[in-house]
Design an enzyme around this catalytic site. Structure first.
Site: not given
Ligand code: IVH
Length: 668
Positions: A113, A115, A117, A222, A310, A404, A407, A422, A427
């Site tokens: 999935e 992630k 932000d 999710y 990440k 500076c 000044c 400075c 100043c």
């Molecule tokens: S699953 C035990 N799925 O990423 C599983 N997390 O540390 C818990 N996040 O705190 C998270 N998209 O805030 C999961 N598709 C996704 C996510 C997701 C964003 C964030 C969530 C979590 C952190 C992972």
């Protein structure tokens, strides 16, 4: 209309509007024009206000933003909200896969999935009605932000089935909303948010739900807290079930038969993520079968059945057009790279601090160079390196000045410091920066009086010191550029309101050397009034636990200065409060704190807290402060001039905060 007809009409309107809302915000397929929606909503609002007995918590009118709260209540999560361990490269993913196969063999599949932000939240429904929403907090206890979450249109207030369930997801701010919000904030002279994540978190942490309502937040769900008796046997079935209930899930997910497919999916998003309407910072990979998840179990921190890949920090090439110098509040002269504007990690970057001459030499930076720019911890823009092979010979060397830039007094290097300073107390740059500090958020917090307005007032000779702020008149302000009637009124009101601030804000705002926000609070609490503090002896000061000799000396010297005494008299005469008003601060117990159990590394120079203060406060909230960055580090706090520790943190993908974010968490 008789009561029965009214009740029926209200029910019908609620259902219809909930349905339209779902079509628009969850399915992205509106079936009626906006005007029709607005018309029905108006009718419902009117009926409900005439017949409040028929108003229900799942009525679409309840999204608009209810009462302002005093504090957020604590919420104990029924199932803990775990976080994930991280992977930063293909090898980490293969290691993860190997560990899993050692436990459950080869017969399983993954779900990948995006992630998202944003901010993890938990939503609780009882008999299909949304009753409570909370932040993750420390995973066990979060904060009740129900009123704010209600304002998110894609969160159903009533589910398609009357189930009792706790679901988890990520609340976020779409990029376009983020850009629009920052544009308005800049126009109003307010500090823009660094990225959509901070904007979303900041919006949901407001006590006034109308603010969240105005912020256009969204959510993807999710997960399910506890599947209980639902009969669900896999994560993907869980997602389908969430959809069936009326939740918004993210469609960009994929079931993968093995780790090679996972890696292919991950790689396919590295570039493609730019085209999304929202920010993602990686890919989450989960073992699909719930039974296999159970067998794999969790470690103290995170499940063994899932990992977060990440993405590396985004790097962009641009041209360094010039190096500008700025003089800070304490006289430090900092070189700043002026860049050909480029988009990096969500915002347009055109400046990046180069910190000092040593760093410029070390990185061999010349004016006119092609440079690689990235954002430390996705927040602070920096010049990572120079592309020397793109040089044409036209590039120019840069040297720090001897005098500076504001000044013209000679710059000095204080014992052992890399920074040039400075030291002229008159100043203008230092005075201007001091004014900006005085009005800033953790000091007097005068909204509408940001850097731009202060600079204007200063150039127009309307303010010379902080006392002048309280002498500003309507006539003076109305003459300024981009200052309409309304902004002038708001500004005067904000200035007036700041007179009532408790003493610690004023103390911090005065910018006494070595006195950060925390020390200011301690001093205000200990002495109660400005006069008592001003006449305190060095011994009285050092008798206080948190006040060291250096700070005590600085305080005594400060109050001995004739101009300081005059300034305080002037502020008093304008009606600025000189007393501590706050209650004794409520210290959170360790288990409730964000920091508890986390390992935190401080690096670089902090402006408002000393290293020691930051350390003590984090430790008081249950965090461990470590000296070096490793895989075990949970969080890095990066101040000015942060160097190799910050670089290492980025390499390891560790979360990085700036000082402001730290203070926000410490003062929560
Ligand atoms: S699953 C035990 N799925 O990423 C599983 N997390 O540390 C818990 N996040 O705190 C998270 N998209 O805030 C999961 N598709 C996704 C996510 C997701 C964003 C964030 C969530 C979590 C952190 C992972």
């Amino acid at each position: 209309m008789d009561l029965q007809t009214v009740e029926k009409r209200i029910k019908d309107l609620q259902n219809l509007l909930n349905q339209y809302n779902y079509e628009y915000h969850v399915l992205d397929k509106p079936s009626v024009p906006d005007a029709e929606y607005d018309r029905l909503m108006l009718e419902l609002v009117e009926l409900e206000s005439q017949f409040p007995q028929f108003k229900t918590p799942d009525s679409p009118t309840q999204r608009i933003g209810g009462e302002v709260l005093d504090t957020f209540k604590k919420v104990e999560h029924r199932t803990p909200m775990l976080s994930l361990s991280n992977a930063f490269n293909e090898q980490d993913l293969r290691d993860f896969d190997r560990r899993i196969r050692q436990i459950i063999g080869n017969d399983f599949s993954y779900v990948c999935e995006l992630k998202i932000d944003g901010l993890a939240v938990s939503l609780r429904y009882e008999n299909g009605i949304f009753v409570q929403g909370a932040t993750r907090g420390d995973g066990t206890t979060g904060e009740d932000i129900t009123a704010n979450l209600r304002t998110i249109r894609s969160i159903p207030l009533r589910l398609n089935e009357p189930v009792t369930i706790e679901v988890r997801g990520e609340a976020f701010m779409p990029r376009r909303s983020f850009e629009a919000l920052n544009k308005v904030r800049k126009e109003r002279g307010e500090e823009p948010f660094a990225n959509p994540r901070n904007a979303a978190a900041g919006s949901l942490r407001q006590l006034d739900p109308r603010i969240a309502a105005s912020r256009n937040l969204d959510i993807f769900l999710y997960g399910i807290g506890d599947v209980g008796e639902t009969g669900i046997t896999s994560h993907s079935e869980g997602l389908d079930f969430l959809e069936k209930l009326g939740f918004k899930t993210n469609k960009e997910r994929k079931t993968c038969a093995n780790i090679d497919e996972v890696i292919e999916f991950v790689n396919s998003w590295v570039e493609k993520r730019q085209s999304l309407a929202y920010d993602i910072d990686g890919i989450v990979i989960k073992v699909d079968s719930l039974e296999q998840q159970r067998v794999l179990g969790t470690t103290a921190k995170s499940p063994r059945w899932a990992i977060a890949y990440k993405f590396p920090a985004e790097e962009v090439v641009t041209i360094l057009k010039d190096i500008e110098l700025s003089v800070g509040r304490t006289g430090v002269v900092t070189p700043t790279a002026i860049l050909e504007p480029v988009r990096v990690a969500g915002t347009v970057v055109q400046r990046a601090s180069l910190h000092n001459e040593d760093l410029i030499r070390e990185k061999d930076i010349k004016i006119g160079d092609h440079v690689v720019v990235k954002k430390a911890g996705d927040i602070i823009p920096e010049v990572a390196n120079v592309l020397a092979d793109k040089r044409t010979g036209e590039e120019k060397d840069f040297h720090m000045p001897t005098h500076c830039p504001e000044c013209e007094s000679e710059l000095v290097r204080l014992n052992g410091e890399v920074a040039l300073r400075c030291i002229n107390p008159k100043c203008p740059a230092q005075i201007r920066e001091g004014l900006i500090h005085f009005v800033s958020r953790n000091a007097m917090n005068i909204e509408g009086l940001g850097e731009k307005v202060i600079s204007q007032l200063f150039s127009a000779n309307l303010v010379h010191d902080v006392a002048d702020i309280y002498k500003l008149t309507r006539e003076q302000l109305i003459g300024l550029e981009r200052m309409g009637e309304k902004s002038v009124n708001n500004l005067l009101q904000a200035i007036e309101a700041s007179k009532q601030n408790s003493l610690e804000r004023l103390l911090f705002g005065l910018g006494i050397r070595h006195v950060g926000a925390k020390a200011a609070k301690t001093l205000a609490m200990e002495f109660g009034t400005m006069d008592r503090l001003a006449s305190a002896s060095r011994e009285e000061l050092t008798a206080i636990n948190e006040i060291g000799e250096k700070m005590a000396d600085s305080i005594v010297t400060f109050f001995e200065m004739e101009e300081v005494r005059e300034l305080i008299q002037e502020l008093k005469a304008s009606g600025v409060n000189m007393e501590y008003k706050g209650p004794a601060p409520v210290t959170r117990t360790e288990s409730e704190s964000f920091f508890s159990g986390k390992t935190i590394v401080l690096t670089g120079k902090l402006a408002q807290l000393t290293r020691n203060e930051a350390k003590e406060r984090i430790e008081a909230l249950g965090g461990n402060v470590a000296g070096s960055v490793s895989k075990k580090t949970d969080l890095v706090i990066a101040g000015e001039d942060a160097g190799s520790k910050l670089t290492k943190a980025e390499e390891l993908g560790i979360e990085v905060w700036n000082e402001e974010r730290l203070l926000e968490e410490l003062t929560k």
